[in-house]
Scaffold this active site. Structure first.
Site, PDB file in Angstrom:
ATOM      1  CG  HIS A 135      -0.216  -0.042   2.531  1.00  0.00           C
ATOM      2  ND1 HIS A 135       0.196   1.081   3.197  1.00  0.00           N
ATOM      3  CD2 HIS A 135       0.161  -1.095   3.294  1.00  0.00           C
ATOM      4  CE1 HIS A 135       0.793   0.746   4.323  1.00  0.00           C
ATOM      5  NE2 HIS A 135       0.795  -0.570   4.408  1.00  0.00           N
ATOM      6  CG  ASP A 136      -0.456   4.241   1.232  1.00  0.00           C
ATOM      7  OD1 ASP A 136      -1.338   4.913   0.663  1.00  0.00           O
ATOM      8  OD2 ASP A 136      -0.678   3.562   2.257  1.00  0.00           O
TER       9      ASP A 136
ATOM     10  N   GLY B 263       4.962  -0.957   2.864  1.00  0.00           N
ATOM     11  CA  GLY B 263       4.162   0.228   2.581  1.00  0.00           C
ATOM     12  C   GLY B 263       4.963   1.511   2.512  1.00  0.00           C
TER      13      GLY B 263
END
Length: 269
Positions: free
Chosen positions: A126-127, A144
């Site tokens: 994520h991200d 992340g």
């Protein structure tokens, strides 16, 4: 559902209402395309591919069996907020690759640039922000909030700690664990990776001339190998002042001066 007439969907595939498929897309056997997924023209999903969530995949990207794109992040702070996964054009996503969308705490989007290759088992968390022409070798993984610059290479079975930045054309050796920021054009290797020089071969392949490479080597030595006192930032400014027209040295110095959430990867002492 908006499906271009030239798109081909295998009878065993599931394309949910709301999905958008561009011209000449191919969705192979037993694949699943969720209702918010957008496939650019010429995308190919081989068998058993799953693309769900708010996921956009650029033109001509090819995805191989058992890849999973867009399922919710592996982050205990995630509370179901709306977030996105954006994958660029002309990528190759091989067998078993996983990519997750963003989270509220990281801006709500995970991005992958154009022309990237993700070999079997690679993971983008994520991200993350992945640049153009990046290569993840087999089972390379990013936690992340990682940023990876254009033309970077992550070796097989390597792992990158959350919030780490990897600069343009940097190279991380296979089976390495990177906990610190890796400078543009740098090379790092080790179970807790340390800086081991410059990715000169990659620079030459991209067309950097001999004098540019020599200047960058000189700047690298000034910053990391033959420090004349001062902080890392001060040495970066001094190295840039000695060769201000060198684009690679400028990028390296600016990367250091910009700083991030992690310390810098430096040579072993």
């Amino acid at each position: 559902m908006s499906v271009h007439p030239s798109a081909r969907i295998h009878p065993s595939a599931v394309v949910e209402a709301g999905a958008r498929l561009g011209a000449d897309c191919v969705v192979g056997p037993f694949s699943v395309v969720g209702p918010e997924v957008v496939l650019g023209e010429g995308c190919v999903l081989h068998s058993h591919v799953v693309a769900v969530g708010w996921t956009e995949i650029g033109p001509r990207t090819e995805i191989f069996p058992f890849a999973s794109l867009g399922h919710k992040p592996q982050d205990l702070k995630f509370r179901g907020e709306r977030s996105r996964l954006s994958i660029g054009a002309d990528c190759q996503i091989r067998e078993g690759v996983t990519m997750n969308p963003g989270t509220e705490g990281g801006g709500g989007v995970t991005t992958v640039g154009d022309g990237c290759m993700f070999m079997a088992g690679a993971h983008v968390a994520h991200d993350c922000r992945i640049g153009d022409r990046v290569i993840f070798a087999n089972n390379a993984t990013c936690a992340g909030h990682v940023t990876v610059g254009d033309f970077a290479f992550l070796g097989g079975l390597s792992a990158v700690h959350q919030f780490v930045r990897i600069g343009t054309q940097a190279m991380l050796g296979g089976m390495s664990g990177l906990e610190r920021d890796l400078i543009p054009f740098g090379m790092a290797v080790g179970d807790r990776a340390r800086l081991s020089g410059l990715n000169v071969v990659g620079m030459k392949r991209r067309g950097f001339n001999h004098s540019q490479v020599l200047e960058l080597r000189g700047g690298y030595r000034r910053i990391f190998e033959e420090p004349e006192g001062g902080s890392l930032e001060e040495r970066a400014r001094a190295a840039l002042a000695a060769a201000p027209e060198n684009p690679a040295l400028r990028e390296m110095a600016e990367f250091i001066l910009e700083g991030g959430d992690r310390r810098f990867c430096t040579p072993a002492t």
